[in-house]
Scaffold this motif. Structure first.
Motif, PDB file in Angstrom:
ATOM      1  N   PRO A   1       0.317   8.379  -0.201  1.00 58.40           N
ATOM      2  CA  PRO A   1      -0.259   9.361  -1.132  1.00 58.40           C
ATOM      3  C   PRO A   1       0.791  10.122  -1.930  1.00 58.40           C
ATOM      4  O   PRO A   1       0.496  10.601  -3.033  1.00 58.40           O
TER       5      PRO A   1
ATOM      6  N   HIS B   1     -12.601   9.925  -2.581  1.00 60.43           N
ATOM      7  CA  HIS B   1     -11.521  10.417  -3.430  1.00 60.43           C
ATOM      8  C   HIS B   1     -11.933  11.719  -4.095  1.00 60.43           C
ATOM      9  O   HIS B   1     -13.114  12.012  -4.279  1.00 60.43           O
TER      10      HIS B   1
ATOM     11  N   ASP C   1      -6.672  13.671  -3.611  1.00 60.78           N
ATOM     12  CA  ASP C   1      -6.501  12.672  -2.567  1.00 60.78           C
ATOM     13  C   ASP C   1      -7.388  11.463  -2.853  1.00 60.78           C
ATOM     14  O   ASP C   1      -8.499  11.597  -3.369  1.00 60.78           O
ATOM     15  N   GLY C   2      -6.886  10.278  -2.505  1.00 64.00           N
ATOM     16  CA  GLY C   2      -7.659   9.060  -2.703  1.00 64.00           C
ATOM     17  C   GLY C   2      -7.708   8.673  -4.172  1.00 64.00           C
ATOM     18  O   GLY C   2      -7.328   9.435  -5.062  1.00 64.00           O
TER      19      GLY C   2
ATOM     20  N   TRP D   1     -12.228  11.163   6.091  1.00 62.21           N
ATOM     21  CA  TRP D   1     -11.090  10.768   5.268  1.00 62.21           C
ATOM     22  C   TRP D   1     -10.199  11.952   4.910  1.00 62.21           C
ATOM     23  O   TRP D   1      -8.973  11.863   4.957  1.00 62.21           O
TER      24      TRP D   1
ATOM     25  N   GLN E   1       0.879  -1.178   0.000  1.00 64.14           N
ATOM     26  CA  GLN E   1       0.000   0.000   0.000  1.00 64.14           C
ATOM     27  C   GLN E   1       0.914   1.226   0.000  1.00 64.14           C
ATOM     28  O   GLN E   1       1.517   1.571   1.008  1.00 64.14           O
TER      29      GLN E   1
ATOM     30  N   GLU F   1      -1.623  -1.322  -3.974  1.00 61.41           N
ATOM     31  CA  GLU F   1      -2.698  -0.350  -3.749  1.00 61.41           C
ATOM     32  C   GLU F   1      -2.095   1.044  -3.772  1.00 61.41           C
ATOM     33  O   GLU F   1      -1.306   1.415  -2.900  1.00 61.41           O
TER      34      GLU F   1
ATOM     35  N   GLU G   1     -13.003   3.924  -1.523  1.00 62.84           N
ATOM     36  CA  GLU G   1     -12.652   4.950  -0.545  1.00 62.84           C
ATOM     37  C   GLU G   1     -13.075   6.310  -1.082  1.00 62.84           C
ATOM     38  O   GLU G   1     -13.296   6.472  -2.284  1.00 62.84           O
TER      39      GLU G   1
ATOM     40  N   THR H   1     -10.100  -0.555  -4.923  1.00 58.03           N
ATOM     41  CA  THR H   1     -10.237   0.136  -3.648  1.00 58.03           C
ATOM     42  C   THR H   1     -11.496   0.986  -3.611  1.00 58.03           C
ATOM     43  O   THR H   1     -11.759   1.757  -4.533  1.00 58.03           O
TER      44      THR H   1
ATOM     45  N   HIS I   1     -12.623   0.690   2.442  1.00 60.76           N
ATOM     46  CA  HIS I   1     -12.274   1.611   3.522  1.00 60.76           C
ATOM     47  C   HIS I   1     -13.470   2.429   4.013  1.00 60.76           C
ATOM     48  O   HIS I   1     -13.343   3.190   4.960  1.00 60.76           O
TER      49      HIS I   1
ATOM     50  N   ARG J   1      -2.401   5.157  -3.547  1.00 58.74           N
ATOM     51  CA  ARG J   1      -3.219   6.134  -2.817  1.00 58.74           C
ATOM     52  C   ARG J   1      -3.097   7.525  -3.424  1.00 58.74           C
ATOM     53  O   ARG J   1      -3.693   8.473  -2.925  1.00 58.74           O
ATOM     54  N   SER J   2      -2.334   7.626  -4.495  1.00 55.42           N
ATOM     55  CA  SER J   2      -2.231   8.888  -5.223  1.00 55.42           C
ATOM     56  C   SER J   2      -3.100   8.818  -6.478  1.00 55.42           C
ATOM     57  O   SER J   2      -2.965   7.884  -7.272  1.00 55.42           O
TER      58      SER J   2
END
Length: 281
Positions: free
Chosen positions: A114, A175, A179-180, A205, A111, A141, A173, A171, A198, A143-144
């Motif tokens: 970001p 976003h 972000d996300g 978040w 993971q 995974e 989550e 994923t 998530h 995150r960016s």
């Protein structure tokens, strides 16, 4: 096959009748056939600890282990320390050998943070991860959002992960542009698809205040949302040999109830569970 699991095994009171004590691994394994652990992210465990995890669960039970923070470049202090990175990979692979030998390692989850953006250096680093991990299963995974800005870019990233034999994590989550990441429904390895949930608490978040870690996954999926997730799992199941769905929405202890309900919706019955203790009184 579709399997469902949670992040860690201790913090799920719904599995033990609402009791406030920690859930034991054997109790957890009576409900779910796999678990995701983030312990290795913070510090690579001793091999003896891994051996205990391996021996405590039935044959057919699987673990997803998070890669160590040096391996995922969260640890900026060692981001450019080639020796430290190589050592982390070597020690990690050595530690998890008992799970590999017992066929209880489902995959290693990388993971990325970001700030691990889509750059030439980071694209090259992914190839380095494959070299250092050898033929071990790896799930990625991001995150960016920079990895999935356009459909064309998403297709390029997906193709690259396929070439490295990395499982792209689907994923769910919150976003936005900064972000996300969006839910990218892809299968990049034919043997495994991974879905990590998530929650959809955008306020918790994105507002990274004092209580951010306590609220970012504070979310309970509704019945309608669980029906949608069940349909997603079925679509992935048509493309991959195994599909693993992980609930991480546990700030309010909602992960286990949501996971148990998704199991009901999908009509899943796993054969490799630990025996559950019966309440005789």
């Amino acid at each position: 096959m579709i399997t469902i699991g949670l992040t860690t095994w201790t913090e799920h009171p719904a599995l033990i009748g609402g009791e406030t004590r920690p859930v034991t691994l054997s109790e957890y394994a009576g409900h779910f056939p796999m678990v995701e652990l983030d312990t290795p992210f913070y510090g690579i465990p001793r091999q003896s600890t891994i051996e205990k995890w391996q021996a405590a669960v039935p044959d057919g039970f699987h673990y997803i282990l998070k890669a160590n923070q040096v391996m995922t470049r969260h640890d900026r202090q060692h981001a450019d320390d080639e020796a430290a990175i190589n050592t982390a990979f070597t020690e990690f692979r050595s530690a998890i050998w008992p799970l590999i030998q017992a066929h209880k390692l489902l995959t290693v989850l990388f993971q990325f943070p970001p700030f691990f953006n889509r750059t030439t250096a980071n694209i090259d680093y992914l190839r380095r991860v494959r070299v250092l991990m050898g033929d071990l299963p790896v799930a990625v995974e991001f995150r960016s959002p920079s990895w999935f800005v356009t459909p064309g870019m998403t297709a390029d990233v997906t193709a690259y992960l396929k070439s490295l034999h990395f499982t792209n994590v689907t994923t769910d989550e919150p976003h936005n542009l900064n972000d996300g990441i969006p839910l990218v429904e892809t299968v990049t390895t034919p043997e495994l698809a991974v879905v990590r949930l998530h929650g959809r608490n955008a306020k918790g978040w994105f507002n990274q205040g004092q209580d951010w870690r306590k609220t970012r996954t504070l979310y309970r999926y509704s019945e309608a949302e669980l029906q949608e997730l069940a349909a997603l799992a079925k679509r992935l199941d048509a493309q991959a040999k195994d599909v693993c769905v992980i609930f991480n929405n546990n700030s309010g202890r909602d992960a286990a109830p949501n996971a148990l309900r998704l199991r009901e919706i999908l009509g899943l019955h796993w054969q490799n569970l630990a025996p559950q203790q019966l309440d005789l009184f």
